[in-house]
Design an enzyme around this catalytic site. Structure first.
Site, PDB file in Angstrom:
ATOM      1  CE  LYS A 178      34.978  46.851  38.988  1.00  0.00           C
ATOM      2  NZ  LYS A 178      33.486  47.005  39.117  1.00  0.00           N
ATOM      3  CG  ASP A 225      36.270  46.562  34.983  1.00  0.00           C
ATOM      4  OD1 ASP A 225      35.899  47.843  34.709  1.00  0.00           O
ATOM      5  OD2 ASP A 225      35.521  45.763  35.795  1.00  0.00           O
TER       6      ASP A 225
END
Ligand code: ATP
EC number: 2.7.1.148
Length: 315
Positions: free
Chosen positions: A26, A153
């Protein structure tokens, strides 16, 4: 969450062969860092974006829980109980009441401590892989709930795409925009940066009045995504942790400058760094910028990637 496992259930349930899960890295298109909370986390206002650099986790049936690996970080990354893959497998097993038995193998392409959430990605992959191996059949939302206990996350990496993250980043909601593929150059640095150290450095810079003004709301970034124009998106990218990453690793200023000199529309530090990402006008432009960066001494490796891509998926 589901009924407790019973020994007689073991054989018929779950996958008989290996389960292979791919999971992306990401980046944060917007990383707004708010005040430090009482629980030691900062309040975040972020837009996550999953890109096409993948780790791959294969899960096979076993009599105990084991982990082996190849690729980025081999020999450096501990494969014991501290590894997020093992922690995720154990968290799923205890949540659904099955024995945590699997032989797991990780093929890693996401650099360690690079600001690309590689460890969180591997945790998400382990949840999806073990869920299929053990036949526990949890929904993505149920997996994301377990994921939130493993790291801020991790829930995003179960879902993927482009998504808004609030709280400490674990509260994720998808950004609904007409699909647009964005092209990136990812400049991987030598060595990593510790995420907690980067946050502490930001706190220090803010206390000393030496950090830039906080980014605040994600409205501009979300509006830019809807316009589907890379020049507009480039102008809206931002990362409150960038000052901290630059203070800890001053050489990143040269990396950012080189990317922009090579024609990138914008460059930012990814998450807590030290990876830098550059937005390009298209795939060919990204290839050209990556080749140019690779010829300079400003990063370990420059790769191209696109996004958004799916989160942790079997296949
Ligand atoms: P983030 O962007 O989420 O802050 P990062 O990309 O900077 O993370 P990671 O590669 O996720 O960093 O790793 C951070 C630390 O997590 C590593 O230094 C390592 O000690 C620990 N860790 C545990 N399991 C893993 C794993 N499977 N892969 C990578 N790191 C792991």
């Amino acid at each position: 969450m589901t009924e407790a496992w019973r020994p007689e259930d073991d054989e018929p349930r779950g996958a008989s062969g290996p389960v292979r899960v791919r999971v992306p890295a990401k980046i944060n298109l917007h990383l707004g860092v708010g005040p430090l909370r009482g629980d030691g986390y900062h309040e975040l206002n972020t837009v996550y974006h999953a890109i096409s650099i993948h780790d791959e986790l294969t899960a096979r049936r076993g009599d105990t829980l084991t982990l082996t690996m190849e690729g980025e970080g081999t020999g450096e990354l501990a494969l014991d109980e501290s590894n997020l893959v093992i922690r995720a497998a154990r968290a799923l097993a205890s949540s659904v009441g099955v024995p945590p038995h699997a032989r797991l193998h990780l093929r890693k392409q996401i650099p360690l401590a690079g600001g690309l959430a590689g460890g969180s990605a591997d945790a998400a992959a382990a949840l999806v892989a073990c869920d299929a191996l053990w036949g526990t059949g949890l929904s993505r939302d149920e997996l994301a709930e377990i994921a939130a206990g493993l790291g801020s996350d991790v829930p995003f990496l179960i879902h993927g795409g482009t998504a808004l993250g609030t709280g400490r980043g674990e509260a994720v909601s998808p950004v609904l925009a007409r699909p647009t593929i964005w092209h990136w150059v990812v400049a991987v640095a030598d060595g990593g940066l510790s995420t907690p150290v980067a946050y502490r450095e930001l706190d220090r810079l803010r206390a000393a009045g030496a950090a830039g003004p906080p980014l605040g709301s994600t409205d501009t970034l979300l509006a830019a995504l809807r316009q589907r124009d890379p020049r507009v998106l480039a102008a809206a990218l931002g990362n409150d942790l960038q000052d901290a990453a630059l203070a800890l690793r001053p050489s990143l200023a040269a990396t950012l400058k080189a990317g922009e000199a090579a024609g990138a529309l914008a460059g930012i530090v990814s998450g807590s760094g030290p990876t830098c990402v550059f937005l390009a006008t298209g795939a060919a432009d990204a290839e050209r910028i990556a080749t140019e960066l690779d010829a300079l001494d400003v990063c370990r490796q420059a790769r191209t990637a696109h996004g958004p891509v799916a989160g942790a998926r079997i296949g």
